[in-house]
Motif scaffolding. Structure first.
Motif, mmCIF file in Angstrom:
data_model
loop_
_atom_site.group_PDB
_atom_site.id
_atom_site.type_symbol
_atom_site.label_atom_id
_atom_site.label_comp_id
_atom_site.label_asym_id
_atom_site.label_seq_id
_atom_site.Cartn_x
_atom_site.Cartn_y
_atom_site.Cartn_z
ATOM 1 N N GLU A 1 12.371 13.365 -39.737
ATOM 2 C CA GLU A 1 13.674 13.754 -40.383
ATOM 3 C C GLU A 1 14.690 13.425 -39.438
ATOM 4 N N LEU A 2 14.538 13.847 -38.155
ATOM 5 C CA LEU A 2 15.659 13.408 -37.445
ATOM 6 C C LEU A 2 16.000 12.012 -37.089
ATOM 7 N N ALA A 3 14.776 11.069 -37.124
ATOM 8 C CA ALA A 3 14.901 9.703 -37.189
ATOM 9 C C ALA A 3 15.708 9.180 -38.357
ATOM 10 N N ARG A 4 15.275 9.583 -39.733
ATOM 11 C CA ARG A 4 15.962 9.328 -40.963
ATOM 12 C C ARG A 4 17.275 9.576 -40.727
ATOM 13 N N THR A 5 17.924 10.768 -40.183
ATOM 14 C CA THR A 5 19.185 11.085 -40.092
ATOM 15 C C THR A 5 20.098 10.304 -39.097
ATOM 16 N N VAL A 6 19.370 10.023 -37.978
ATOM 17 C CA VAL A 6 20.051 9.360 -36.783
ATOM 18 C C VAL A 6 20.286 7.880 -37.708
ATOM 19 N N THR A 7 19.309 7.244 -38.023
ATOM 20 C CA THR A 7 19.555 5.768 -38.615
ATOM 21 C C THR A 7 20.421 5.820 -39.637
ATOM 22 N N LYS B 1 18.557 18.571 -29.127
ATOM 23 C CA LYS B 1 18.669 18.252 -27.674
ATOM 24 C C LYS B 1 18.695 16.886 -27.346
ATOM 25 N N PRO B 2 19.617 16.579 -26.480
ATOM 26 C CA PRO B 2 20.086 15.111 -26.065
ATOM 27 C C PRO B 2 18.606 14.290 -25.855
ATOM 28 N N GLN B 3 17.659 14.903 -24.919
ATOM 29 C CA GLN B 3 16.463 14.226 -24.590
ATOM 30 C C GLN B 3 15.584 13.600 -25.764
ATOM 31 N N ILE B 4 15.570 14.881 -26.970
ATOM 32 C CA ILE B 4 14.861 14.636 -28.061
ATOM 33 C C ILE B 4 15.657 13.301 -28.745
ATOM 34 N N VAL B 5 17.036 13.268 -29.017
ATOM 35 C CA VAL B 5 17.655 12.361 -29.562
ATOM 36 C C VAL B 5 17.454 10.946 -28.985
ATOM 37 N N GLU B 6 17.317 10.952 -27.877
ATOM 38 C CA GLU B 6 17.098 9.663 -26.841
ATOM 39 C C GLU B 6 15.782 9.109 -27.160
ATOM 40 N N GLY B 7 14.911 10.101 -27.200
ATOM 41 C CA GLY B 7 13.485 9.442 -27.508
ATOM 42 C C GLY B 7 13.554 9.010 -28.808
ATOM 43 N N VAL B 8 13.860 9.780 -29.874
ATOM 44 C CA VAL B 8 13.604 9.073 -31.245
ATOM 45 C C VAL B 8 14.718 7.729 -31.252
ATOM 46 N N ILE B 9 15.990 7.615 -30.583
ATOM 47 C CA ILE B 9 16.731 6.443 -30.399
ATOM 48 C C ILE B 9 15.855 5.272 -30.023
ATOM 49 N N ARG B 10 15.238 5.703 -28.928
ATOM 50 C CA ARG B 10 14.190 4.394 -28.318
ATOM 51 C C ARG B 10 13.171 4.105 -29.330
ATOM 52 N N TYR B 11 12.738 4.883 -30.044
ATOM 53 C CA TYR B 11 11.641 4.644 -31.028
ATOM 54 C C TYR B 11 12.152 3.865 -31.969
ATOM 55 N N LEU B 12 13.193 4.164 -32.379
ATOM 56 C CA LEU B 12 14.038 3.226 -33.547
ATOM 57 C C LEU B 12 14.504 1.924 -33.050
ATOM 58 N N VAL B 13 14.773 1.955 -31.855
ATOM 59 C CA VAL B 13 15.071 0.458 -31.225
ATOM 60 C C VAL B 13 14.027 -0.228 -31.132
ATOM 61 N N GLU B 14 12.779 0.308 -30.669
ATOM 62 C CA GLU B 14 11.592 -0.489 -30.759
ATOM 63 C C GLU B 14 10.833 -1.080 -31.736
ATOM 64 N N ARG B 15 11.377 0.052 -32.963
ATOM 65 C CA ARG B 15 10.911 -0.490 -34.165
ATOM 66 C C ARG B 15 11.941 -1.385 -35.045
ATOM 67 N N ARG C 1 14.933 -0.669 -35.948
ATOM 68 C CA ARG C 1 16.149 -0.218 -36.906
ATOM 69 C C ARG C 1 17.279 0.082 -36.291
ATOM 70 N N LEU C 2 17.446 0.218 -35.211
ATOM 71 C CA LEU C 2 18.592 0.076 -34.202
ATOM 72 C C LEU C 2 18.507 -1.141 -33.353
ATOM 73 N N ALA C 3 19.816 -1.630 -32.752
ATOM 74 C CA ALA C 3 19.849 -2.341 -31.872
ATOM 75 C C ALA C 3 20.331 -2.143 -30.602
ATOM 76 N N ARG C 4 20.040 -2.331 -29.406
ATOM 77 C CA ARG C 4 20.732 -2.051 -28.195
ATOM 78 C C ARG C 4 21.357 -3.012 -27.579
ATOM 79 N N LEU C 5 22.588 -3.170 -27.591
ATOM 80 C CA LEU C 5 23.463 -4.288 -27.278
ATOM 81 C C LEU C 5 23.480 -4.252 -25.537
ATOM 82 N N PRO C 6 23.821 -5.379 -25.209
ATOM 83 C CA PRO C 6 23.787 -5.626 -23.601
ATOM 84 C C PRO C 6 25.242 -4.429 -23.249
#
Length: 634
Positions: free
Chosen positions: A518-524, A547-561, A563-568
């Motif tokens: 649910e958090l991943a869908r919300t962040v996306t 919690k920031p560390q949980i959000v960071e983990g979800v964001i990394r999960y989304l980048v690896e899949r 759904r999000l792009a990590r720019l330089p």
């Protein structure tokens, strides 16, 4: 090719060694004016004779106790010892010491000459024979032929020569292409018109004109301009020959008795050795702790300290010991050596080198090392490879320790590999092979999954462990150079999965809990809504009360899949937003554009425009051309 043998004399001073050699060969070995003046041999002398295709070189050693170090420099490379005992004096102290030295050096053959037989009655000659027989009893030289001779009248010389030739033929040195060239120096001098000349008994060969040799332990390089054997010029000298070399590229000051001329990379200098040590029966007391010694190997003499590792060594017994030297020598496994007490001077014992590059061990490691190195050469090779651990050992290092060519060492290792006692892997960049112990490979196979499991316990949502970090923890130290080989093997064995610059465990995938999904869908959705003005991870955490560390983990999960792009620079943006920018660029009709045009078109600050353009460059949408961008994909 002629057969070759080196004969060394041994015996007490003034027992007629030099006169006997002169009678046999016609060559006077006393070359110093002082030797002729005093009538005693002070330094090494050399002579030779030929019998058909057999060449015999003689090394005449001094008999005075003060010159035993000189004698040891000559006895190091002999194949036959000619023990000389005068009929009018019998066995004397230096007779015994020279015999002890020859026993310790394991000289393979011996012959006894009872000299000055013309000066005494026949019964005294027979008494001398009996005394010599008693002296040799219980030694490796027991049963040696004994011939009564006179260098003055010629009595017994034909018989002595026959016995000598027969022994020399039986123990002639055979050409051995498995050993790199090695010439221990016993003389170095300058000859007018020739330059620097050195002599020695060639311990391993061949050495030929034009060869470049390493001067151990000086480190200089010398080129061979000329080769002589027994005064005759030759293109090549072989092991077992008395050899003189004319050198260039090295000064006389860089050469001395005890140095060795060796093939470059063929031998390694050392100051710490593991040795098998036998204490002579006549030693005054057992050796239990550190003992100062003079260490004699081939023509070298170095101060050092000897320490038994298997308990006290009693007189007449043997053990394994560590020797630490004050100066380096070139040594190989199997080299024979002698230890003398510095003061009062006396021969203590000697033996063979077990490991010329001995690293100090303790406890269980010491016991395993001694067990491995006290065995045969194959067992020593197996231990050296095991000792090297996961980093492995190249056959060049193994060759230096054994005193073999690299080809010969590799042949030994292939035999061990066929028996399952070693594994060979490519060393890379034309460096041959590295050898690993099966135990080392098993340790890596067990360690790799544990390292990954530990990493994923701490970061369950990680799409993989960074390869560089994994290699550092799975393959520490020198083993990291073999990372491509180990990782390929671990993947083939299905211990790990290698995907680009990430490592993972088989059948493992990051699985989100219901709350995390649910958090991943919300962040996306939040990043999709943010479009070209997205929030930072900290802002998302605050907005969602997570919690920031949980959000960071979800964001990394989304980048690896994707759904999000990590720019330089670490900026985050929705992948859909990047695709929309690419589509809109294609719709502009531009073929090229500038950064200001891009900023104006999409309403971006430089903070966002430059990283976004670099991301588009990396994904093949645009390409930088000076201050402009070319649009590649419309």
């Amino acid at each position: 090719m002629p057969e070759r043998a080196i004969v060394g004399t041994a015996g007490h001073i003034d027992h007629g060694k030099t006169s006997l050699i002169r009678a046999l060969t016609g060559i006077d070995c006393d070359r110093w004016a002082e030797e002729k003046e005093r009538g005693i041999t002070i330094d090494l002398g050399f002579a030779h004779l030929s019998e058909g295709d057999l060449q015999i070189g003689f090394v005449d050693v001094p008999g005075h106790e003060r010159f035993v170090p000189n004698a040891l420099a000559g006895l190091g490379g002999i194949g036959v010892v000619l023990l000389v005992v005068a009929a009018d004096e019998g066995v004397k102290p230096q007779t015994r010491e020279h015999l002890d030295v020859c026993s310790l050096l394991e000289v393979p053959a011996s012959l006894v000459a009872v000299t000055k037989a013309d000066l005494v009655a026949p019964d005294l000659v027979e008494l001398a024979r009996l005394e010599v027989g008693e002296l040799l009893e219980g030694t490796p030289l027991a049963g040696s032929p004994v011939v009564a001779v006179s260098s003055v009248t010629g009595q017994g010389l034909p018989e002595l020569r026959r016995e000598l030739v027969e022994l020399a033929r039986r123990h002639a040195a055979a050409p051995d292409g498995d050993q790199p060239p090695r010439l221990p120096l016993d003389r170095a001098f300058h000859l007018r018109g020739l330059g620097v000349v050195v002599t020695g008994t060639l311990a391993a060969g061949p050495i030929g004109e034009g060869d470049t040799l390493h001067v151990s332990p000086v480190g200089a390089a010398a080129r061979v301009r000329g080769v002589q054997v027994h005064g005759e010029s030759r293109p090549v000298a072989w092991a077992g020959e008395r050899t003189a070399l004319q050198l260039t590229g090295v000064s006389l000051e860089e050469l001395a008795r005890g140095h060795q001329l060796v093939a470059p990379g063929g031998y390694r200098d050392t100051t710490c050795l593991l040795v098998r040590f036998r204490l002579l029966p006549g030693a005054p007391k057992p050796i239990a702790g550190h003992v100062p010694i003079r260490f004699h190997l081939l023509s070298s003499e170095v101060h050092g300290r000897l320490r038994p590792l298997t308990g006290p060594v009693e007189p007449g017994d043997e053990g394994i010991a560590e020797v630490r030297l004050a100066a380096p020598v070139a040594a190989a496994r199997g080299d024979r050596w002698v230890a003398r007490r510095p003061s009062p001077a006396a021969t203590l014992g000697g033996g063979r080198v077990l490991d010329p590059r001995w690293p100090r061990h303790r406890g269980g490691a010491l016991a395993r090392a001694l067990e491995g190195l006290a065995g045969d050469d194959a067992e020593a090779l197996r231990w050296w490879v095991e000792e090297a651990g996961e980093g492995g050992l190249d056959h060049a290092d193994l060759a230096r320790r054994l005193g073999l060519t690299e080809a010969a060492a590799e042949s030994w290792m292939k035999t061990l590999a066929a028996e399952g006692r070693a594994l060979g892997v490519p060393a890379g960049r034309g460096h041959g092979r590295l050898w690993l112990a099966p135990q080392a490979v098993r340790r890596v196979a067990e360690r790799a999954p544990k390292v990954l499991e530990e990493y994923f316990r701490a970061d369950r949502l990680a799409g993989g462990m960074p390869k560089a970090e994994a290699v550092e923890r799975i393959l520490p130290g020198r083993a990291s150079r073999l990372a491509p080989i180990y990782l390929e093997w671990l993947a083939a064995e299905k211990r790990i999965v290698v995907e680009g610059d990430k490592l993972d465990l088989p059948d493992r995938g990051p699985r989100l809990t219901g709350e995390e999904s649910e958090l991943a869908r919300t962040v996306t959705e939040r990043y999709r809504r943010g479009a070209l003005d997205p929030p930072s991870p900290a802002e998302v955490a605050r907005e969602l009360g997570a919690k920031p560390q949980i959000v960071e983990g979800v964001i990394r999960y989304l980048v690896e899949r994707g759904r999000l792009a990590r720019l330089p620079g670490g900026l985050l943006i929705a992948a859909e937003t990047v695709e929309e920018v690419a589509r809109e660029l294609g719709a502009t009709g531009w073929e090229r554009f500038t950064v200001p045009q891009f900023k104006e078109r999409f309403g971006l600050t430089r903070k966002w425009a430059i990283p976004l353009l670099e991301h588009l460059d990396s994904t093949g949408v645009t390409r930088r051309a000076g201050d402009e961008r070319l649009l590649l994909r419309r």
